[in-house]
Design a protein around this motif. Structure first.
Motif, PDB file in Angstrom:
ATOM      1  N   GLY A   1       2.787   3.125 -19.001  1.00  0.00           N
ATOM      2  CA  GLY A   1       2.558   3.981 -17.839  1.00  0.00           C
ATOM      3  C   GLY A   1       1.115   3.971 -17.380  1.00  0.00           C
ATOM      4  N   ILE A   2       0.179   4.001 -18.329  1.00  0.00           N
ATOM      5  CA  ILE A   2      -1.246   4.012 -17.972  1.00  0.00           C
ATOM      6  C   ILE A   2      -1.643   2.699 -17.298  1.00  0.00           C
ATOM      7  CG2 ILE A   2      -3.595   4.014 -18.904  1.00  0.00           C
ATOM      8  CD1 ILE A   2      -2.619   5.984 -21.033  1.00  0.00           C
ATOM      9  N   THR A   3      -1.212   1.552 -17.861  1.00  0.00           N
ATOM     10  CA  THR A   3      -1.592   0.254 -17.282  1.00  0.00           C
ATOM     11  C   THR A   3      -1.042   0.099 -15.867  1.00  0.00           C
ATOM     12  OG1 THR A   3       0.304  -0.792 -18.396  1.00  0.00           O
ATOM     13  CG2 THR A   3      -1.826  -0.934 -19.500  1.00  0.00           C
ATOM     14  N   SER A   4       0.203   0.510 -15.663  1.00  0.00           N
ATOM     15  CA  SER A   4       0.789   0.420 -14.318  1.00  0.00           C
ATOM     16  C   SER A   4       0.125   1.400 -13.352  1.00  0.00           C
ATOM     17  CB  SER A   4       2.293   0.692 -14.377  1.00  0.00           C
ATOM     18  OG  SER A   4       2.958  -0.304 -15.108  1.00  0.00           O
ATOM     19  N   SER A   5      -0.307   2.543 -13.874  1.00  0.00           N
ATOM     20  CA  SER A   5      -0.984   3.541 -13.037  1.00  0.00           C
ATOM     21  C   SER A   5      -2.324   3.032 -12.515  1.00  0.00           C
ATOM     22  CB  SER A   5      -1.215   4.839 -13.832  1.00  0.00           C
ATOM     23  OG  SER A   5       0.009   5.409 -14.232  1.00  0.00           O
ATOM     24  N   VAL A   6      -2.913   2.072 -13.220  1.00  0.00           N
ATOM     25  CA  VAL A   6      -4.184   1.500 -12.794  1.00  0.00           C
ATOM     26  C   VAL A   6      -3.970   0.280 -11.901  1.00  0.00           C
ATOM     27  CG1 VAL A   6      -6.323   0.399 -13.573  1.00  0.00           C
ATOM     28  CG2 VAL A   6      -5.413   2.357 -14.824  1.00  0.00           C
TER      29      VAL A   6
ATOM     30  N   VAL B   1       0.829  -1.207   0.000  1.00  0.00           N
ATOM     31  CA  VAL B   1       0.000   0.000   0.000  1.00  0.00           C
ATOM     32  C   VAL B   1       0.865   1.258   0.000  1.00  0.00           C
ATOM     33  CG1 VAL B   1      -1.845   1.247   1.174  1.00  0.00           C
ATOM     34  CG2 VAL B   1      -1.834  -1.253   1.186  1.00  0.00           C
ATOM     35  N   VAL B   2       1.757   1.380   0.989  1.00  0.00           N
ATOM     36  CA  VAL B   2       2.642   2.551   1.049  1.00  0.00           C
ATOM     37  C   VAL B   2       3.588   2.556  -0.156  1.00  0.00           C
ATOM     38  CG1 VAL B   2       4.406   3.745   2.394  1.00  0.00           C
ATOM     39  CG2 VAL B   2       2.515   2.616   3.567  1.00  0.00           C
ATOM     40  N   GLY B   3       4.122   1.383  -0.474  1.00  0.00           N
ATOM     41  CA  GLY B   3       5.046   1.272  -1.613  1.00  0.00           C
ATOM     42  C   GLY B   3       4.402   1.672  -2.923  1.00  0.00           C
ATOM     43  N   ASN B   4       3.210   1.162  -3.194  1.00  0.00           N
ATOM     44  CA  ASN B   4       2.539   1.494  -4.450  1.00  0.00           C
ATOM     45  C   ASN B   4       2.161   2.968  -4.530  1.00  0.00           C
ATOM     46  OD1 ASN B   4       2.810  -1.155  -5.123  1.00  0.00           O
ATOM     47  ND2 ASN B   4       0.638  -1.581  -5.390  1.00  0.00           N
ATOM     48  N   ALA B   5       1.850   3.566  -3.386  1.00  0.00           N
ATOM     49  CA  ALA B   5       1.567   5.006  -3.376  1.00  0.00           C
ATOM     50  C   ALA B   5       2.809   5.795  -3.781  1.00  0.00           C
ATOM     51  CB  ALA B   5       1.096   5.433  -1.991  1.00  0.00           C
ATOM     52  N   ALA B   6       3.975   5.344  -3.306  1.00  0.00           N
ATOM     53  CA  ALA B   6       5.224   6.031  -3.654  1.00  0.00           C
ATOM     54  C   ALA B   6       5.622   5.774  -5.106  1.00  0.00           C
ATOM     55  CB  ALA B   6       6.341   5.555  -2.722  1.00  0.00           C
ATOM     56  N   TYR B   7       5.451   4.518  -5.560  1.00  0.00           N
ATOM     57  CA  TYR B   7       5.831   4.170  -6.931  1.00  0.00           C
ATOM     58  C   TYR B   7       4.858   4.722  -7.967  1.00  0.00           C
ATOM     59  CZ  TYR B   7       8.862   0.668  -4.696  1.00  0.00           C
ATOM     60  OH  TYR B   7       9.801   0.032  -3.934  1.00  0.00           O
ATOM     61  N   GLU B   8       3.649   5.041  -7.529  1.00  0.00           N
ATOM     62  CA  GLU B   8       2.618   5.492  -8.472  1.00  0.00           C
ATOM     63  C   GLU B   8       3.049   6.750  -9.224  1.00  0.00           C
ATOM     64  OE1 GLU B   8      -1.370   5.261 -10.216  1.00  0.00           O
ATOM     65  OE2 GLU B   8       0.251   3.962  -9.546  1.00  0.00           O
ATOM     66  N   ALA B   9       3.787   7.620  -8.552  1.00  0.00           N
ATOM     67  CA  ALA B   9       4.290   8.829  -9.227  1.00  0.00           C
ATOM     68  C   ALA B   9       5.173   8.456 -10.411  1.00  0.00           C
ATOM     69  CB  ALA B   9       5.063   9.701  -8.241  1.00  0.00           C
ATOM     70  N   GLY B  10       5.996   7.416 -10.237  1.00  0.00           N
ATOM     71  CA  GLY B  10       6.860   6.961 -11.325  1.00  0.00           C
ATOM     72  C   GLY B  10       6.061   6.375 -12.477  1.00  0.00           C
TER      73      GLY B  10
END
Length: 406
Positions: A288-293, A93-102
């Motif tokens: 980027g879009i697929t990973s963002s979802v 959860v915390v990790g994906n929130a941080a990686y989401e910007a990338g």
């Protein structure tokens, strides 16, 4: 064939999840720095990914629960359950929130290759229009709350991404003999770090949680396992081919220095024309879009399982989790802030979590009470233990690399 196409879904989403901006960048650097010499490492990463994801899918299909649900129910002692769930929450959860910007920033790079710079000033802040639009598109896809619709959109995006990167590789007219030589393992001390990175961007903890949950959404009977395995294998192999295509693009570019796939896209134009740059940009945008979802979706499934929520995609609580993860990514990406300390914390948590989850998977798929006749065979256990060793190595290396950077 039509029947199989209707069965596509969970494996495609997993493939879309690991072919994100991070994977694209690592594959680009592998191609630029070592040409075709590390293609063999992608074969190893695909095999490792299929082994772990197949066990995760089997647990999800047979138990009809998510992986975090199974962990919560399997660990009886409250203290150990708390530690396990805290680790999972921190890493995913915390990790994906941080990686989401990338993830969003990766899609932005693809958009900028088409439409130019999207930065604009708003008072003292500089915002990026493409970050906001891409975040909005991801929000809309998740807000639909319809798994079948999400599935169809992702299949389309993965096909678009695959065609884009593979066509780009063909445009570069690679040396076929050199490509074949690249599948023969030969890595020295300089290459081993990149080998670890290539495997680490393919075998990721959050996909294990995502896949188990998606499989339980897609299929309701254990008899569907052969179809699920076939769909997974084809999807992961396709993802591996996309990674190889990106490596080939980097190797064929004759560039000496790049820091991201956007640099590669710009560097291809003088050599192979604007068409190569456009195809690369489309692939990067789709990745980027697929990973963002998928990153916010995986985080929501993890929280749902950890807290024992009964509701699914359309529930307010579920939507709140993915919305927080997504909006944090949009914020960090649009204002250009890199949450370095959060990312480092998440990398350590992920490095610890991967081997822990691999151990849990091997344990759970050997339990008669859970898996029945679908438990692991001796052959599957031998292969799983070998992949577990790789997972331990990746985990230790990930934690060590972060500690060195402090």
């Amino acid at each position: 064939m039509k029947n199989f196409l209707r069965q596509l879904g969970p494996g495609v989403l997993v493939s879309a999840a690991f072919i994100g901006p991070g994977t694209v960048t690592v594959c680009t650097l592998a191609g630029v720095n070592f040409r075709y010499g590390l293609l063999w490492a992608l074969i190893l990463s695909v095999i490792s990914c299929i082994v772990l994801q197949e066990m995760s899918a089997r647990v999800g299909l047979v138990s009809q629960k998510g992986l975090s649900d199974c962990i919560r129910e399997a660990i009886k002692r409250p203290f150990f359950k708390f530690i396990a769930l805290l680790l999972i929450f921190s890493a995913i959860v915390v990790g994906n929130a941080a990686y989401e910007a990338g993830n969003i920033t990766g899609a932005v790079l693809g958009a900028e290759a088409f439409f130019g710079d999207g930065n604009f000033s708003l008072g003292k802040f500089t915002l990026n229009l493409w970050s906001l639009l891409i975040g909005g598109a991801a929000f809309a896809l998740l807000a639909i709350g319809n798994y079948k619709m999400l599935e169809k959109i992702f299949i389309s995006l993965v096909i678009l991404m695959s065609i884009s990167f593979i066509v780009t590789a063909l445009i570069t007219r690679p040396d076929l003999i050199e490509i074949l030589k690249g599948f023969v393992p030969a890595a020295g001390s300089a290459e081993i770090i990149t080998v670890i990175a290539l495997i680490g961007t393919t075998v990721v903890p959050y996909n294990l949680f995502l896949h188990a949950s998606l499989v339980s959404e897609k299929w309701k009977h254990a008899e569907d396992l052969p179809v699920a395995k076939k769909e997974l294998s084809i999807s992961i192999i396709l993802g591996g081919m996309v990674s190889m295509a990106i490596v080939i693009c980097g190797a064929s570019s004759s560039l000496t220095e790049v820091s991201s796939a956007a640099d590669l896209a710009a560097g291809l134009e003088p050599l192979f024309g604007k068409l190569a740059t456009l195809f690369m940009a489309v692939g990067l945008l789709a990745a980027g879009i697929t990973s963002s979802v998928t990153a916010p979706l995986a985080a929501a499934y993890v929280v749902k399982g950890c807290l024992g929520w009964g509701d699914g995609l359309k529930s307010f609580k579920f939507k709140t989790v993915w919305a927080v993860v997504l909006l944090s990514g949009v914020f960090f990406s649009s204002v250009g802030i890199k949450p370095v300390q959060i990312i480092q914390f998440a990398q350590i948590a992920n490095g610890i979590l991967l081997p822990v989850i691999a151990i849990f998977l091997i344990w759970i798929v050997n339990q008669d009470s859970v898996m029945g006749k679908y438990r692991n065979t001796k052959k599957q256990n031998i292969i799983a233990i070998l992949v577990l060793a790789i997972s331990f190595f990746l985990g230790i290396k990930s934690v060590y690399a972060v500690i060195l950077n402090f």
